[in-house]
Design a protein around this motif. Sequence first.
Motif: not given
Length: 356
Positions: A140-141, A145-147, A165-166
């Motif tokens: 994800e860094a 996509i999550m942001r 858990r990230g």
Amino acid sequence: MDRPLARCPGRGASSNPANRFDRLSAERIEDGWAPEADLPVLRTDIRVERPRRVITRNASPDVPFDRSINPYRGCEHGCIYCFARPGHAYLGLSPGLDFETRLIARPGAPELLARELSAPSYRPRTIAIGTYTDPYQPVEADHQIMRRLLEVLLEFRHPVGIVTRGTLIERDLDLLSDLAGLGLVRVGVSLTTLDARLARAMEPRAPAPQRRLQTIARLAAAGVEVRAMLAPVILGLTDHEIEALLARAAEAGAIAASWAMLRLPLEVSGLFRDWLAQHCPDRAGRVMAQLREMHGGRDYSPDWGRRMRGEGPHAAMIARRFRVMAARLGLDRDLPGLRSDLFRLPPRPGQQLSLF
């Protein structure tokens, strides 16, 4: 192919068993001509998927949500016990090393989400993200996509529940704080053990236990409500830490807690037994015996209402210990639902704004 043709440092699984849909399987046999030290290191491969829809619906009585989003398929954290591993078989991949090294990203998910939320028939209810694979896993860094999903949800004023858990979630504290101020977000942080060595073996690319507790503290300081999720509890391996985990979570700022027992569906059972034999040979027999006692003599029972907790004296003991300690710490509260009444369709470019 069972054994990998590469070295696998920092991975949870040690093999790539054939999935249940394969008619044929092959196994590599060591002939001595390729010593392990000469093999290349297994790297993470990321491919792109362009789905037609991004919101997944479910009717499971075991979970408190009816819709979810998965930004990624597979998870680089490599947790050996992950119940999502069998899902990789639907992609023609192995639930073993493939699950943690051959990942699928959905970069178009935010745009699809905006389109689905804009449908005239859509009715808002909390969307769960991270209940299958972690949206804040290392990839994800780069992909973010999550942001971008959070940006869409904030724009639509849509409620969202996140499980992770990230520690990468701290990157999005600005968006999460804005959502929290509107009563639109709650985060569950997964905790399994305080033993850093055990965590490194069991969850090789997930943040260390102490680092996750820091994430709880930072989320709480930003005004984000956090639930500590003790999942999975593993009898004979981590269950002795229930009280300590709850105490540390409360100290960090969690306002509620929940728990779930170890689940070993389909291929996960064999992977976990192999892991036990390699990392905890002195406890492997006891761990599996107690687990089978909770599932009617099987490694896993998929029955609704029992698969998350098991049954029998061991399951009852864990439930009581959790209940007593959670009550003592004030973590046994039932949290109110997130707000759905703020949902709106954001104005489009050139569209006249409402006067009221």
